[in-house]
Design an enzyme around this catalytic site. Structure first.
Site, PDB file in Angstrom:
ATOM      1  N   ALA A   1       0.953  -1.020   0.444  1.00  0.00           N
ATOM      2  CA  ALA A   1      -0.313  -0.131   0.248  1.00  0.00           C
ATOM      3  C   ALA A   1       0.866   0.969  -0.275  1.00  0.00           C
ATOM      4  CB  ALA A   1      -1.188   0.020   0.913  1.00  0.00           C
TER       5      ALA A   1
ATOM      6  N   ARG B   1       9.405   8.545  -4.632  1.00  0.00           N
ATOM      7  CA  ARG B   1      10.361   8.516  -5.464  1.00  0.00           C
ATOM      8  C   ARG B   1      10.262   7.857  -6.570  1.00  0.00           C
ATOM      9  NH1 ARG B   1      14.779   7.285  -0.984  1.00  0.00           N
ATOM     10  NH2 ARG B   1      13.411   6.337  -0.241  1.00  0.00           N
TER      11      ARG B   1
ATOM     12  N   GLY C   1       1.075   2.533   8.898  1.00  0.00           N
ATOM     13  CA  GLY C   1       2.158   1.446   9.706  1.00  0.00           C
ATOM     14  C   GLY C   1       2.176  -0.051   9.337  1.00  0.00           C
TER      15      GLY C   1
ATOM     16  N   ARG D   1       7.924 -14.287 -36.075  1.00  0.00           N
ATOM     17  CA  ARG D   1       6.846 -12.951 -35.299  1.00  0.00           C
ATOM     18  C   ARG D   1       5.562 -14.143 -33.823  1.00  0.00           C
ATOM     19  NH1 ARG D   1       3.440  -9.666 -39.394  1.00  0.00           N
ATOM     20  NH2 ARG D   1       2.662  -8.908 -37.455  1.00  0.00           N
TER      21      ARG D   1
ATOM     22  N   TYR E   1      -3.584 -10.852 -46.051  1.00  0.00           N
ATOM     23  CA  TYR E   1      -4.514  -9.618 -45.935  1.00  0.00           C
ATOM     24  C   TYR E   1      -5.017  -8.975 -47.248  1.00  0.00           C
ATOM     25  CZ  TYR E   1      -5.600  -5.771 -43.100  1.00  0.00           C
ATOM     26  OH  TYR E   1      -7.052  -5.123 -41.869  1.00  0.00           O
TER      27      TYR E   1
HETATM   28  C1  UD1 Z   1      10.101  -1.610   7.962  1.00  0.00           C
HETATM   29  C2  UD1 Z   1      10.129  -2.031   8.815  1.00  0.00           C
HETATM   30  C3  UD1 Z   1      11.664  -1.884   8.918  1.00  0.00           C
HETATM   31  C4  UD1 Z   1      12.560  -2.695   8.660  1.00  0.00           C
HETATM   32  C5  UD1 Z   1      12.011  -2.497   7.031  1.00  0.00           C
HETATM   33  C6  UD1 Z   1      12.669  -2.618   5.601  1.00  0.00           C
HETATM   34  C7  UD1 Z   1       8.700  -1.562  10.599  1.00  0.00           C
HETATM   35  C8  UD1 Z   1       7.887  -0.477  11.203  1.00  0.00           C
HETATM   36  N1  UD1 Z   1       9.722  -1.323  10.029  1.00  0.00           N
HETATM   37  O1  UD1 Z   1      10.511  -0.151   7.510  1.00  0.00           O
HETATM   38  O2  UD1 Z   1      12.134  -2.065  10.567  1.00  0.00           O
HETATM   39  O3  UD1 Z   1      13.861  -2.505   8.645  1.00  0.00           O
HETATM   40  O4  UD1 Z   1      10.461  -2.557   6.932  1.00  0.00           O
HETATM   41  O5  UD1 Z   1      12.252  -2.460   5.125  1.00  0.00           O
HETATM   42  O6  UD1 Z   1       7.500  -2.072   9.678  1.00  0.00           O
HETATM   43  N2  UD1 Z   1       3.085  -0.396   4.025  1.00  0.00           N
HETATM   44  C9  UD1 Z   1       1.695  -1.230   3.547  1.00  0.00           C
HETATM   45  N3  UD1 Z   1       0.920   0.054   4.554  1.00  0.00           N
HETATM   46  C10 UD1 Z   1       1.634   1.124   5.294  1.00  0.00           C
HETATM   47  C11 UD1 Z   1       3.357   1.120   5.687  1.00  0.00           C
HETATM   48  C12 UD1 Z   1       3.439  -0.152   4.821  1.00  0.00           C
HETATM   49  O7  UD1 Z   1       1.437  -0.934   2.943  1.00  0.00           O
HETATM   50  O8  UD1 Z   1       0.346   1.981   6.425  1.00  0.00           O
HETATM   51  C13 UD1 Z   1       4.049  -1.491   3.311  1.00  0.00           C
HETATM   52  C14 UD1 Z   1       5.258  -1.063   2.451  1.00  0.00           C
HETATM   53  O9  UD1 Z   1       4.258  -0.599   0.698  1.00  0.00           O
HETATM   54  C15 UD1 Z   1       6.201  -1.442   1.827  1.00  0.00           C
HETATM   55  C16 UD1 Z   1       6.354  -1.978   3.868  1.00  0.00           C
HETATM   56  O10 UD1 Z   1       4.750  -1.800   4.459  1.00  0.00           O
HETATM   57  O11 UD1 Z   1       5.938  -2.486   0.948  1.00  0.00           O
HETATM   58  C17 UD1 Z   1       7.398  -1.431   4.323  1.00  0.00           C
HETATM   59  O12 UD1 Z   1       7.457  -0.374   4.006  1.00  0.00           O
HETATM   60  P1  UD1 Z   1       7.677   0.840   4.756  1.00  0.00           P
HETATM   61  O13 UD1 Z   1       8.064   2.063   4.777  1.00  0.00           O
HETATM   62  O14 UD1 Z   1       9.579   0.801   3.367  1.00  0.00           O
HETATM   63  O15 UD1 Z   1       8.965   0.353   5.836  1.00  0.00           O
HETATM   64  P2  UD1 Z   1       8.923   0.979   7.027  1.00  0.00           P
HETATM   65  O16 UD1 Z   1       8.104   1.198   8.076  1.00  0.00           O
HETATM   66  O17 UD1 Z   1      10.128   2.453   6.761  1.00  0.00           O
END
Ligand code: UD1
Ligand code: CA
Length: 491
Positions: free
Chosen positions: A41, A46, A112, A366, A420
């Site tokens: 999600a 970036r 989160g 093809r 064709y």
């Molecule tokens: C998370 C971990 C961290 C780890 C890192 C590895 C937590 C709190 N931390 O970091 O310890 O080292 O991953 O990459 O879990 N996502 C959602 N919904 C949300 C938030 C995230 O679907 O609300 C998904 C993102 O798309 C991604 C994954 O979860 O695929 C991780 O999210 P991201 O924000 O990259 O990781 P962190 O929380 O920074």
């Protein structure tokens, strides 16, 4: 594991085949049903793209397809992808690549990783005992690592996660241990200087006992530096309850790398590319110039095949043994038998090529092309939806479309099938032993029977019977000495 139907035995995972009905009297081994949640999600701003990050491609496949395929490779069921509300195209992409096997849950707000898992759990029935958590943007993880991970969950060990030792761990959650035992994960933004010095990081890939997960999610709060629900809190919840947390540490840290920018996507592609090329070379394929050769991770290539510089082998291509893939060839989603020679700069797409065929240089096959044993296709020949039978040849400058060409046919230089008519496509059937002279125009629908002969330069519109010789051109007229008159200067 192919026959397990989503059932995984955590204690004897590798090579352990389970049967649904055990002989009566036997005590069934404890079976654990595995499901997977793929977190996808995140916004991925970036990338600077209209496309969600996880739909950006690595070797022709969307990033999110990688973890989904891994989960399916472990027979996880269901596999639930958690998406953001704006991402209907994610659903479309995944369900067209994996029809039926994947379901979706929307995470309304990005609160989160724990909240995302909560959303995913809505799609998972109570009968599931273990849940694998994967990220949609971490494509290079291997099945071997996940098999080790799954084995880490057992009674008294409700959670296992993947770690790596990084020289530059900044940004990642750090693994805090006391006398080797994992105590908790601290997020980079919550870590003090001592914790920030820890080089063992959390990859974010977990296998978790489902009951433990459901119960513990209720105890996770947002009291942290980012005000988010941290899935990582599960680790301290387990350890403070006296339970053991398992870890699997990857040797090759590229396995856990995520994609945030387009340049990271390129870096991961390089890693994947050399991983594939190294495997191929180890299995007996000669790659003359690895830095200039592109072979998809989904391709398979037989022993003693030689790949020349600049070749691109894409998609789910299979190539047999003893072949030669020439300089600059592109082969995509095709099957190629053994001892096939592709001379330089030939393009082969969704074609089926049997053994001992020779193709090119500069040939174009093809979709729907089928070349049978010993057939030959030479330079500047294009085929589409056409079969060229055993031992048949089209050696120079031809277009063969919607044609069914049987055995030992010779197609002369410059032959065109006119398939064709401006509205519909029509078929040309050329039976065995036919000889088509140079520069023939074959107007479909058309059938040329066995061992017939088409005179060079003919336009053929009607059926030609067996053993007939067909002319379809004006007779030659010679005007005696007229050339001299033409050449005489005008007065
Ligand atoms: C998370 C971990 C961290 C780890 C890192 C590895 C937590 C709190 N931390 O970091 O310890 O080292 O991953 O990459 O879990 N996502 C959602 N919904 C949300 C938030 C995230 O679907 O609300 C998904 C993102 O798309 C991604 C994954 O979860 O695929 C991780 O999210 P991201 O924000 O990259 O990781 P962190 O929380 O920074
Ligand atoms: Ca992040």
């Amino acid at each position: 594991l192919e026959n397990c139907g989503g059932w995984v035995n955590a204690s004897a995972f590798d090579g352990f085949h389970l049967t649904e009905t055990l002989p009566s009297g036997n005590v069934p081994a404890p079976m654990q049903k595995l499901a997977a949640i793929v977190l996808a999600a995140g916004q991925g701003t970036r990338m600077r793209s209209k496309l969600p990050k996880i739909l950006h491609q690595l070797e022709g496949r969307a990033l999110v397809h990688f973890p989904v395929e891994l989960a399916l490779g472990l027979n996880a069921s269901p596999v639930v992808v958690v998406t953001s509300p704006q991402a209907e195209n994610v659903e479309r992409s995944v369900s067209s690549a994996f029809p039926k096997s994947v379901s979706f849950q929307v995470q309304e707000k990005q609160r989160g990783t724990a909240d995302a898992v909560k959303a995913g759990l809505r799609g998972i029935p109570r009968s599931v005992s273990n849940i694998l958590i994967l990220y949609g943007d971490v494509p290079l993880l291997t099945l071997a690592t996940l098999k080790r991970l799954i084995r880490g969950v057992k009674p008294g060990r409700p959670i296992a996660f993947v770690t790596a030792q990084l020289e530059k761990p900044a940004g990642y959650g750090r693994v805090v241990r006391e006398r080797k035992k994992v105590i908790r994960i601290v997020e980079h933004k919550d870590a003090g200087p001592e914790e920030q010095a820890i080089q063992e990081v959390n990859a974010g890939i977990y296998c978790i006992d489902a009951a433990f997960l459901r119960k513990s999610l209720e105890h996770i709060s947002t009291q942290n530096a980012q005000g988010e629900f941290y899935l990582t809190d599960l680790v301290s919840i387990a350890s403070s309850a006296g339970q053991v947390v398992s870890t699997v540490t990857v040797e090759d840290s590229s396995e856990i790398r995520g994609v945030n920018t387009r340049s990271e996507l390129v870096e991961l592609h390089q890693i994947l590319r050399f991983r594939t090329l190294d495997l191929l070379m180890a299995s007996g394929v000669t790659v003359l110039d690895p830095s200039n050769t592109y072979v998809s991770h989904r391709a398979s290539i037989g022993m003693d095949t030689v790949i020349e510089p600049g070749a691109h082998i894409r998609g789910q291509t299979r190539i047999g043994t003893g072949c030669r893939i020439g300089v600059g060839c592109i082969v995509e989603d095709s099957v190629i038998g053994s001892d096939v020679h592709l001379a330089p700069y030939s393009i082969v797409e969704q074609a089926d090529v049997q053994k001992s065929v020779s193709i090119g240089p500069f040939a174009r096959l093809r979709p729907g092309t089928r070349l049978e044993t010993g057939a030959r296709v030479g330079n500047f020949v294009e085929l589409k939806n056409t079969t060229l039978g055993e031992g048949s040849k089209a050696n120079h400058l031809a277009y063969l479309g919607d044609a069914d060409i049987k055995k030992h046919v010779n197609i002369g230089a410059g032959t065109i099938t006119c398939n064709y008519d401006g509205t519909a496509k029509h078929k040309t059937i050329i039976d065995s032993g036919v000889f088509i002279g140079s520069n023939a125009t074959l107007v479909a629908p058309l059938e040329i029977e066995r061992d017939a002969y088409i005179a060079a330069g003919s336009t053929i519109t009607d059926r030609v019977s067996r053993d007939d010789l067909a002319f379809g051109r004006a007779r030659q007229v010679n005007k005696s000495k007229r050339a001299r008159i033409l050449r005489k200067p005008k007065t």
